[in-house]
Design a protein around this motif. Structure first.
Motif, PDB file in Angstrom:
ATOM      1  N   ALA A  12     -10.411  -0.375 -20.763  1.00  0.00           N
ATOM      2  CA  ALA A  12     -10.071   0.503 -21.651  1.00  0.00           C
ATOM      3  C   ALA A  12      -9.498   1.687 -21.439  1.00  0.00           C
ATOM      4  O   ALA A  12      -8.558   2.150 -22.393  1.00  0.00           O
ATOM      5  CB  ALA A  12     -11.422   0.352 -22.910  1.00  0.00           C
ATOM      6  N   ALA A  15      -5.755   1.218 -20.534  1.00  0.00           N
ATOM      7  CA  ALA A  15      -5.175   0.491 -21.707  1.00  0.00           C
ATOM      8  C   ALA A  15      -4.742   1.825 -22.609  1.00  0.00           C
ATOM      9  O   ALA A  15      -3.701   1.978 -23.498  1.00  0.00           O
ATOM     10  CB  ALA A  15      -5.809  -0.502 -22.422  1.00  0.00           C
ATOM     11  N   HIS A  16      -5.724   2.790 -23.063  1.00  0.00           N
ATOM     12  CA  HIS A  16      -5.554   4.066 -23.807  1.00  0.00           C
ATOM     13  C   HIS A  16      -4.476   4.717 -23.438  1.00  0.00           C
ATOM     14  O   HIS A  16      -3.986   5.479 -24.115  1.00  0.00           O
ATOM     15  CB  HIS A  16      -7.092   4.775 -23.939  1.00  0.00           C
ATOM     16  CG  HIS A  16      -6.992   5.739 -24.848  1.00  0.00           C
ATOM     17  ND1 HIS A  16      -6.718   7.189 -24.643  1.00  0.00           N
ATOM     18  CD2 HIS A  16      -7.403   6.125 -26.272  1.00  0.00           C
ATOM     19  CE1 HIS A  16      -6.728   7.932 -25.303  1.00  0.00           C
ATOM     20  NE2 HIS A  16      -6.948   7.372 -26.731  1.00  0.00           N
ATOM     21  N   ASP A  17      -4.665   4.975 -22.053  1.00  0.00           N
ATOM     22  CA  ASP A  17      -3.467   6.011 -21.384  1.00  0.00           C
ATOM     23  C   ASP A  17      -2.092   5.612 -21.725  1.00  0.00           C
ATOM     24  O   ASP A  17      -1.234   6.462 -21.808  1.00  0.00           O
ATOM     25  CB  ASP A  17      -3.803   6.311 -20.121  1.00  0.00           C
ATOM     26  CG  ASP A  17      -5.145   6.841 -19.654  1.00  0.00           C
ATOM     27  OD1 ASP A  17      -5.607   7.827 -20.608  1.00  0.00           O
ATOM     28  OD2 ASP A  17      -5.555   6.902 -18.511  1.00  0.00           O
ATOM     29  N   ARG A  19      -1.061   3.371 -24.356  1.00  0.00           N
ATOM     30  CA  ARG A  19      -1.077   2.864 -25.610  1.00  0.00           C
ATOM     31  C   ARG A  19       0.365   3.128 -26.396  1.00  0.00           C
ATOM     32  O   ARG A  19       0.687   2.461 -27.382  1.00  0.00           O
ATOM     33  CB  ARG A  19      -2.187   3.517 -26.391  1.00  0.00           C
ATOM     34  CG  ARG A  19      -2.215   4.770 -26.807  1.00  0.00           C
ATOM     35  CD  ARG A  19      -3.625   5.434 -27.636  1.00  0.00           C
ATOM     36  NE  ARG A  19      -3.512   6.766 -28.027  1.00  0.00           N
ATOM     37  CZ  ARG A  19      -3.508   7.697 -27.064  1.00  0.00           C
ATOM     38  NH1 ARG A  19      -3.617   7.566 -25.887  1.00  0.00           N
ATOM     39  NH2 ARG A  19      -3.377   9.066 -27.554  1.00  0.00           N
ATOM     40  N   HIS A  20       0.969   4.343 -26.007  1.00  0.00           N
ATOM     41  CA  HIS A  20       2.370   4.523 -26.696  1.00  0.00           C
ATOM     42  C   HIS A  20       3.552   4.133 -25.942  1.00  0.00           C
ATOM     43  O   HIS A  20       4.456   3.947 -26.451  1.00  0.00           O
ATOM     44  CB  HIS A  20       2.230   6.124 -26.774  1.00  0.00           C
ATOM     45  CG  HIS A  20       1.475   6.963 -27.487  1.00  0.00           C
ATOM     46  ND1 HIS A  20       1.060   6.545 -28.777  1.00  0.00           N
ATOM     47  CD2 HIS A  20       0.615   7.908 -26.922  1.00  0.00           C
ATOM     48  CE1 HIS A  20      -0.064   7.517 -29.172  1.00  0.00           C
ATOM     49  NE2 HIS A  20      -0.372   8.262 -28.201  1.00  0.00           N
ATOM     50  N   THR A  22       4.552   0.974 -26.089  1.00  0.00           N
ATOM     51  CA  THR A  22       4.661  -0.379 -26.066  1.00  0.00           C
ATOM     52  C   THR A  22       5.851  -1.142 -25.581  1.00  0.00           C
ATOM     53  O   THR A  22       5.785  -2.451 -25.825  1.00  0.00           O
ATOM     54  CB  THR A  22       4.610  -0.622 -27.614  1.00  0.00           C
ATOM     55  OG1 THR A  22       5.678   0.040 -28.174  1.00  0.00           O
ATOM     56  CG2 THR A  22       3.209   0.083 -28.014  1.00  0.00           C
TER      57      THR A  22
END
Length: 355
Positions: A12, A15-17, A19-20, A22
């Motif tokens: 997670a 993935a958070h790092d 997230r922008h 895409t």
């Protein structure tokens, strides 16, 4: 073919790092061949070349090139070419000094949860090499291990493991035999889902055999040592990340003849924790452990508590790290000076009649 990236360590936080971003998809580098990466993505392995942003970053710092174990972001173009557009921050990294004169580092492996120093028991373990590689493993940030291979050739493997524990304070020493499947359970615990075990050691130490045993398949070529002189043959010439059934991965590295340390002060301190503890008892905080009075290190050396061989190994690695730290400082200062000179250089006026 689909690959569960969480089994390889995707989580997670990573993935958070990203997230922008895409427009890119994540993957983990399995190996690199002359600038072309084999990357394990959710849809299976793909071959990817290096994108412009990665090449630009590596021009200033070669350690920013992707290596086995790295997490990267991939882009697929209309012509179906795939490129590595970013190397994500490494949580751990095995870095050795390059053989050149520019005091730079080479990343051997990235994002390991455990780093195993693999040493064969035949003809006999090299304690100095174990100490050097342990300093590298400690410096990486991964949890270090010592794995003694080919224990079927030793009359008393347990006694040998206890003996070598003295050069690996606080580090598990695991005697194993890949050929007989003995002692592998502690290593299997290092390659469960989300974890990666790295193997570091000389040629012929049995690293490839360990990979095959942990992967329960022949995925790496393995050869023994030469009978004449006991020296290992070079079998693995690249770094390779191998997924393990059930989750996790093991990363094999080429056999290393020599490993230079680079800015390894923390790793050296941890690899020689017993001497560091003695040094804390010296009268002077800046004791050089040479001829100073009330030196706890020299006292332990004179009494036999500290073996002379281990003391000399520690001093030799201390000198090497100090020298490399100075060289790196000189190089960085020269690079900063050159950048300032280029920035202050006046622009040339346009030629007469020019556009």
């Amino acid at each position: 073919m689909t690959i569960d990236l969480t089994a390889l360590g995707w989580d997670a936080d990573r993935a958070h790092d990203v997230r922008h971003r895409t427009d890119h998809r994540p993957g983990r580098v399995a190996r690199v061949d002359r600038g072309v990466c084999t990357v394990l993505g959710v849809d299976g392995p793909v071959r990817a070349t290096l994108g412009g942003a990665v090449l630009a970053a590596a021009a200033h710092d070669p350690t920013r090139l992707p290596c086995a174990g790295d997490w990267v972001l991939l882009a697929t173009w209309p012509d179906r070419n795939v490129t590595v557009e970013a190397v994500l921050p490494r949580r751990t990294a095995l870095i050795r000094r390059t053989a050149g004169k520019d005091a730079r580092g080479q990343v051997l492996a990235a994002n390991l949860t455990a780093a195993a120093v693999v040493e064969p028991v035949h003809p006999e373990p090299d304690t100095g090499r174990i100490e050097r590689l342990l300093a590298l493993a400690h410096e990486s940030g991964a949890r270090p291990l010592v794995v003694l291979t080919k224990i079927d050739l030793a009359p008393d493997p347990a006694a040998l493991a206890r003996q070598l524990a003295a050069v690996a304070p606080g580090v598990p020493v695991l005697p194993v035999s890949a050929a007989r499947g003995a002692g592998l359970d502690p290593l299997r615990a290092e390659v469960v889902s989300g974890r990666t075990l790295g193997l570091l050691g000389p040629s012929g130490a049995g690293k490839s055999s360990l990979v095959n045993a942990l992967a329960t398949a022949v995925v790496m070529p393995a050869q023994g040592v030469r009978r004449v002189d006991g020296r290992g043959r070079h079998t693995t010439t690249w770094r390779a990340l191998v997924p393990v059934p059930g989750g996790g991965a093991v990363l094999d590295t080429p056999g290393v003849r020599a490993v230079g340390l680079l800015d390894g002060v923390v790793g050296l301190h941890r690899a020689f924790a017993d001497i560091a503890e003695l040094a804390a008892g010296c009268r002077y905080a800046d004791c050089g452990h040479d001829a100073e009075p009330a030196c706890a290190v020299r006292e332990a050396l004179d009494s036999g508590e500290l073996p002379a061989r281990r003391y000399e190994s520690w001093r030799r690695l201390q000198r090497e790290v100090a020298y490399e730290t100075r060289r790196r400082g000189v190089r960085l200062a020269a690079e900063r000076h050159g950048a300032r000179r280029r920035a202050s250089r006046p622009s040339r006026p346009p030629a007469p009649g020019g556009c």
